[in-house]
Motif scaffolding. Structure first.
Motif, PDB file in Angstrom:
ATOM      1  N   TRP A 227     -63.147  18.057 -59.937  1.00  0.00           N
ATOM      2  CA  TRP A 227     -61.904  17.444 -59.134  1.00  0.00           C
ATOM      3  C   TRP A 227     -60.580  17.472 -59.742  1.00  0.00           C
ATOM      4  O   TRP A 227     -59.572  17.693 -59.172  1.00  0.00           O
ATOM      5  CB  TRP A 227     -62.378  15.984 -58.582  1.00  0.00           C
ATOM      6  CG  TRP A 227     -62.454  15.126 -59.775  1.00  0.00           C
ATOM      7  CD1 TRP A 227     -63.349  14.729 -60.625  1.00  0.00           C
ATOM      8  CD2 TRP A 227     -61.487  14.282 -60.162  1.00  0.00           C
ATOM      9  NE1 TRP A 227     -63.274  13.951 -61.277  1.00  0.00           N
ATOM     10  CE2 TRP A 227     -62.136  13.521 -61.128  1.00  0.00           C
ATOM     11  CE3 TRP A 227     -59.920  14.222 -59.856  1.00  0.00           C
ATOM     12  CZ2 TRP A 227     -61.365  12.447 -61.789  1.00  0.00           C
ATOM     13  CZ3 TRP A 227     -59.303  13.041 -60.713  1.00  0.00           C
ATOM     14  CH2 TRP A 227     -60.024  12.405 -61.689  1.00  0.00           C
ATOM     15  N   LEU A 228     -60.444  17.088 -60.950  1.00  0.00           N
ATOM     16  CA  LEU A 228     -59.172  16.875 -61.950  1.00  0.00           C
ATOM     17  C   LEU A 228     -58.454  18.287 -62.098  1.00  0.00           C
ATOM     18  O   LEU A 228     -57.274  18.287 -61.719  1.00  0.00           O
ATOM     19  CB  LEU A 228     -59.575  16.084 -63.281  1.00  0.00           C
ATOM     20  CG  LEU A 228     -58.414  15.841 -63.987  1.00  0.00           C
ATOM     21  CD1 LEU A 228     -57.340  14.895 -63.423  1.00  0.00           C
ATOM     22  CD2 LEU A 228     -58.480  15.305 -65.406  1.00  0.00           C
ATOM     23  N   GLN A 229     -59.369  19.279 -62.294  1.00  0.00           N
ATOM     24  CA  GLN A 229     -58.474  20.478 -62.507  1.00  0.00           C
ATOM     25  C   GLN A 229     -57.907  21.105 -61.237  1.00  0.00           C
ATOM     26  O   GLN A 229     -56.946  21.603 -61.314  1.00  0.00           O
ATOM     27  CB  GLN A 229     -59.604  21.462 -63.296  1.00  0.00           C
ATOM     28  CG  GLN A 229     -59.630  21.281 -64.807  1.00  0.00           C
ATOM     29  CD  GLN A 229     -60.798  20.230 -64.792  1.00  0.00           C
ATOM     30  OE1 GLN A 229     -61.327  19.760 -64.069  1.00  0.00           O
ATOM     31  NE2 GLN A 229     -61.179  19.687 -66.005  1.00  0.00           N
ATOM     32  N   LEU A 230     -58.552  20.848 -60.191  1.00  0.00           N
ATOM     33  CA  LEU A 230     -57.989  21.344 -58.943  1.00  0.00           C
ATOM     34  C   LEU A 230     -56.862  20.528 -58.137  1.00  0.00           C
ATOM     35  O   LEU A 230     -56.030  20.759 -57.964  1.00  0.00           O
ATOM     36  CB  LEU A 230     -59.177  21.273 -57.854  1.00  0.00           C
ATOM     37  CG  LEU A 230     -60.312  22.008 -58.164  1.00  0.00           C
ATOM     38  CD1 LEU A 230     -61.663  21.910 -57.220  1.00  0.00           C
ATOM     39  CD2 LEU A 230     -59.931  23.741 -57.810  1.00  0.00           C
ATOM     40  N   VAL A 231     -56.820  19.308 -58.618  1.00  0.00           N
ATOM     41  CA  VAL A 231     -56.055  18.180 -58.175  1.00  0.00           C
ATOM     42  C   VAL A 231     -54.549  18.660 -58.950  1.00  0.00           C
ATOM     43  O   VAL A 231     -53.575  18.557 -58.266  1.00  0.00           O
ATOM     44  CB  VAL A 231     -56.394  16.705 -58.335  1.00  0.00           C
ATOM     45  CG1 VAL A 231     -55.102  15.702 -58.190  1.00  0.00           C
ATOM     46  CG2 VAL A 231     -57.399  16.327 -57.313  1.00  0.00           C
ATOM     47  N   THR A 232     -54.704  18.869 -60.219  1.00  0.00           N
ATOM     48  CA  THR A 232     -53.540  19.113 -60.865  1.00  0.00           C
ATOM     49  C   THR A 232     -52.817  20.320 -60.734  1.00  0.00           C
ATOM     50  O   THR A 232     -51.760  20.713 -61.192  1.00  0.00           O
ATOM     51  CB  THR A 232     -54.026  19.196 -62.665  1.00  0.00           C
ATOM     52  OG1 THR A 232     -55.060  20.073 -62.776  1.00  0.00           O
ATOM     53  CG2 THR A 232     -54.444  17.875 -63.004  1.00  0.00           C
ATOM     54  N   MET A 233     -53.366  21.038 -59.806  1.00  0.00           N
ATOM     55  CA  MET A 233     -52.858  22.482 -59.350  1.00  0.00           C
ATOM     56  C   MET A 233     -51.922  22.187 -58.095  1.00  0.00           C
ATOM     57  O   MET A 233     -51.333  23.216 -57.566  1.00  0.00           O
ATOM     58  CB  MET A 233     -53.949  23.141 -58.961  1.00  0.00           C
ATOM     59  CG  MET A 233     -54.671  23.990 -59.909  1.00  0.00           C
ATOM     60  SD  MET A 233     -56.190  24.858 -59.686  1.00  0.00           S
ATOM     61  CE  MET A 233     -55.236  26.362 -59.258  1.00  0.00           C
ATOM     62  N   LEU A 234     -51.470  21.020 -57.924  1.00  0.00           N
ATOM     63  CA  LEU A 234     -50.630  20.638 -56.884  1.00  0.00           C
ATOM     64  C   LEU A 234     -49.302  20.330 -57.699  1.00  0.00           C
ATOM     65  O   LEU A 234     -49.166  18.921 -58.091  1.00  0.00           O
ATOM     66  CB  LEU A 234     -51.342  19.311 -56.095  1.00  0.00           C
ATOM     67  CG  LEU A 234     -52.575  19.815 -55.313  1.00  0.00           C
ATOM     68  CD1 LEU A 234     -53.028  18.489 -54.721  1.00  0.00           C
ATOM     69  CD2 LEU A 234     -52.390  20.986 -54.468  1.00  0.00           C
ATOM     70  N   PRO A 235     -48.431  21.073 -57.700  1.00  0.00           N
ATOM     71  CA  PRO A 235     -47.170  20.932 -58.679  1.00  0.00           C
ATOM     72  C   PRO A 235     -46.288  19.687 -58.030  1.00  0.00           C
ATOM     73  O   PRO A 235     -45.690  19.228 -59.014  1.00  0.00           O
ATOM     74  CB  PRO A 235     -46.317  21.958 -58.735  1.00  0.00           C
ATOM     75  CG  PRO A 235     -46.894  22.843 -57.368  1.00  0.00           C
ATOM     76  CD  PRO A 235     -48.358  22.303 -57.057  1.00  0.00           C
ATOM     77  N   SER A 236     -46.417  19.219 -56.867  1.00  0.00           N
ATOM     78  CA  SER A 236     -45.303  18.484 -56.209  1.00  0.00           C
ATOM     79  C   SER A 236     -46.006  16.943 -55.988  1.00  0.00           C
ATOM     80  O   SER A 236     -45.422  16.199 -55.467  1.00  0.00           O
ATOM     81  CB  SER A 236     -44.718  18.938 -55.088  1.00  0.00           C
ATOM     82  OG  SER A 236     -44.098  20.058 -55.129  1.00  0.00           O
ATOM     83  N   LEU A 237     -47.285  16.917 -56.357  1.00  0.00           N
ATOM     84  CA  LEU A 237     -47.868  15.452 -56.192  1.00  0.00           C
ATOM     85  C   LEU A 237     -47.209  14.416 -56.742  1.00  0.00           C
ATOM     86  O   LEU A 237     -47.255  14.404 -58.004  1.00  0.00           O
ATOM     87  CB  LEU A 237     -49.394  15.809 -56.284  1.00  0.00           C
ATOM     88  CG  LEU A 237     -50.454  14.673 -55.866  1.00  0.00           C
ATOM     89  CD1 LEU A 237     -50.565  15.086 -54.357  1.00  0.00           C
ATOM     90  CD2 LEU A 237     -51.865  14.843 -56.598  1.00  0.00           C
ATOM     91  N   SER A 238     -47.067  13.419 -55.885  1.00  0.00           N
ATOM     92  CA  SER A 238     -46.582  12.195 -56.553  1.00  0.00           C
ATOM     93  C   SER A 238     -47.336  11.290 -56.085  1.00  0.00           C
ATOM     94  O   SER A 238     -47.403  10.015 -56.768  1.00  0.00           O
ATOM     95  CB  SER A 238     -45.093  11.900 -55.959  1.00  0.00           C
ATOM     96  OG  SER A 238     -45.247  11.707 -54.531  1.00  0.00           O
ATOM     97  N   PHE A 239     -48.223  10.991 -55.352  1.00  0.00           N
ATOM     98  CA  PHE A 239     -49.182  10.005 -54.938  1.00  0.00           C
ATOM     99  C   PHE A 239     -50.489  10.514 -54.689  1.00  0.00           C
ATOM    100  O   PHE A 239     -50.930  11.439 -53.969  1.00  0.00           O
ATOM    101  CB  PHE A 239     -48.795   9.465 -53.497  1.00  0.00           C
ATOM    102  CG  PHE A 239     -49.436   8.255 -53.131  1.00  0.00           C
ATOM    103  CD1 PHE A 239     -49.270   6.887 -53.194  1.00  0.00           C
ATOM    104  CD2 PHE A 239     -50.962   8.411 -52.486  1.00  0.00           C
ATOM    105  CE1 PHE A 239     -50.047   5.761 -52.803  1.00  0.00           C
ATOM    106  CE2 PHE A 239     -51.689   7.511 -51.901  1.00  0.00           C
ATOM    107  CZ  PHE A 239     -51.103   6.234 -51.966  1.00  0.00           C
ATOM    108  N   LEU A 240     -51.728   9.741 -55.421  1.00  0.00           N
ATOM    109  CA  LEU A 240     -53.009  10.481 -55.604  1.00  0.00           C
ATOM    110  C   LEU A 240     -53.904   9.086 -55.520  1.00  0.00           C
ATOM    111  O   LEU A 240     -53.823   8.226 -56.354  1.00  0.00           O
ATOM    112  CB  LEU A 240     -53.238  11.211 -56.789  1.00  0.00           C
ATOM    113  CG  LEU A 240     -54.705  11.629 -56.894  1.00  0.00           C
ATOM    114  CD1 LEU A 240     -55.113  12.385 -55.649  1.00  0.00           C
ATOM    115  CD2 LEU A 240     -54.982  12.418 -58.151  1.00  0.00           C
TER     116      LEU A 240
END
Length: 334
Positions: A165-178
């Motif tokens: 999950w972590l590696q996939l979520v970090t592929m979202l370059p604009s993510l500010s809220f998780l």
């Protein structure tokens, strides 16, 4: 209109939440549909379900909520200007995502659909699927295809089968809220040094089952992070001083874990901390007087720890904004 009617056809709506979705009415006037004032294109769908709090042992009543499957890729293809999708607190049971491709598509290498279009994911910024208690998602491989996401809330979604999950979520370059609270996550990727969160401001991984120390990548997060919630996640060990790398932190919530050792005095070096919650752990020793330097603090919770020593005015020297203080000790006599 046809795209929205396709969505309606694929969900179960026993209470008529989508009763206004008829061809006799402009789709921009349908319940939960948002359109651009300029182009009249559909830009948002907001259909959270309202439920009352459960009484005693009774669960939430979701019989009036939407259920069935969320065909996410179909929405993204048919509603190419979709910016906002909120399906919070419904009772969806499955999420379907087909990887659409053709020769002109890049990085879409999993052909499982006959469609000849690419997923146009450049506009979706807000995705909230939280509190769909019966929704289990086996993998998050679809996430990188929505690279425009800035807000992602998957709270209480069963992600126990997704170890990457972590590696996939970090592929979202604009993510500010998780928010991935209570997702049954177990792997914190302790071997990972850096997680590519360049714009993250809010991170909640609380109520998971990590049973580990804090990972190194956590201390290398972007300095823009303001809220870090790791409560109730079976975390162990001492709080490392590397947490000070997160200089802009305003909320540090670490309650209900198995942290031990003394409460670090360096916590008093945070310049913007407003909430510090360390209750229900195994911290020992005294409350460090250095916490009295946290002039922006409004909430301090160190309750239910085996603390000793003296509490004096030095502990609160500069805490002029403090509104809530929890230092009680809770004992159960059997």
């Amino acid at each position: 209109m046809h795209a929205l009617l396709n969505f309606k056809q694929r969900v179960t709506d026993s209470s008529g939440v989508l009763s206004s979705w008829t061809i006799e009415v402009d789709c921009c006037d349908w319940k939960g549909v948002m359109c651009s004032n300029i182009t009249s294109r559909v830009t948002g769908i907001s259909l959270p379900c309202s439920t009352t709090l459960p009484i005693y042992s009774d669960g939430e009543d979701k019989l009036h909520c939407l259920t069935g499957s969320i065909h996410l890729s179909l929405l993204l293809v048919e509603l190419e200007f979709l910016d906002y999708l909120n399906l919070k607190n419904n009772d969806f049971l499955a999420l379907q995502f087909d990887y659409l491709h053709n020769r002109n598509c890049h990085n879409l290498s999993i052909p499982t659909s006959s469609h000849s279009q690419c997923i146009n994911s450049s506009t979706l910024r807000h995705l909230d699927l939280s509190l769909n208690w019966n929704l289990a998602i086996n993998n998050l491989k679809w996430l990188p295809y929505i690279s425009s996401l800035e807000y992602l809330n998957l709270r209480a979604i069963d992600l126990s089968k997704e170890s990457n999950w972590l590696q996939l979520v970090t592929m979202l370059p604009s993510l500010s809220f998780l928010n991935m609270r209570a997702c049954r996550l177990k792997d914190l990727s302790l071997s990972l040094q850096y997680a590519n969160f360049t714009k993250l401001e809010f991170l909640s991984l609380s109520a998971n089952e990590f049973n580990s120390e804090l990972p190194k990548w956590l201390f290398n997060l972007s300095s823009t992070i303001y809220t870090l919630d790791l409560s109730s996640s079976s975390l162990i060990g001492h709080l490392p001083k590397d947490l000070l790398n997160l200089r802009e932190l305003e909320d540090l919530i670490m309650e209900d874990n198995n942290f031990d050792g003394p409460i670090p005095d360096w916590l008093g070096d945070f310049e913007h901390l407003e909430t510090l919650v360390l209750g229900v752990n195994n911290f020992s020793g005294s409350i460090p007087t250095n916490l009295g330097n946290l002039s922006t603090l409004t909430t301090l919770d160190v309750a239910s720890n085996p603390l000793t020593g003296v509490v004096s005015e030095k502990n609160f020297a500069k805490l002029s904004k403090l509104k809530e203080l929890d230092i009680y000790s809770f004992h159960v006599n059997l």
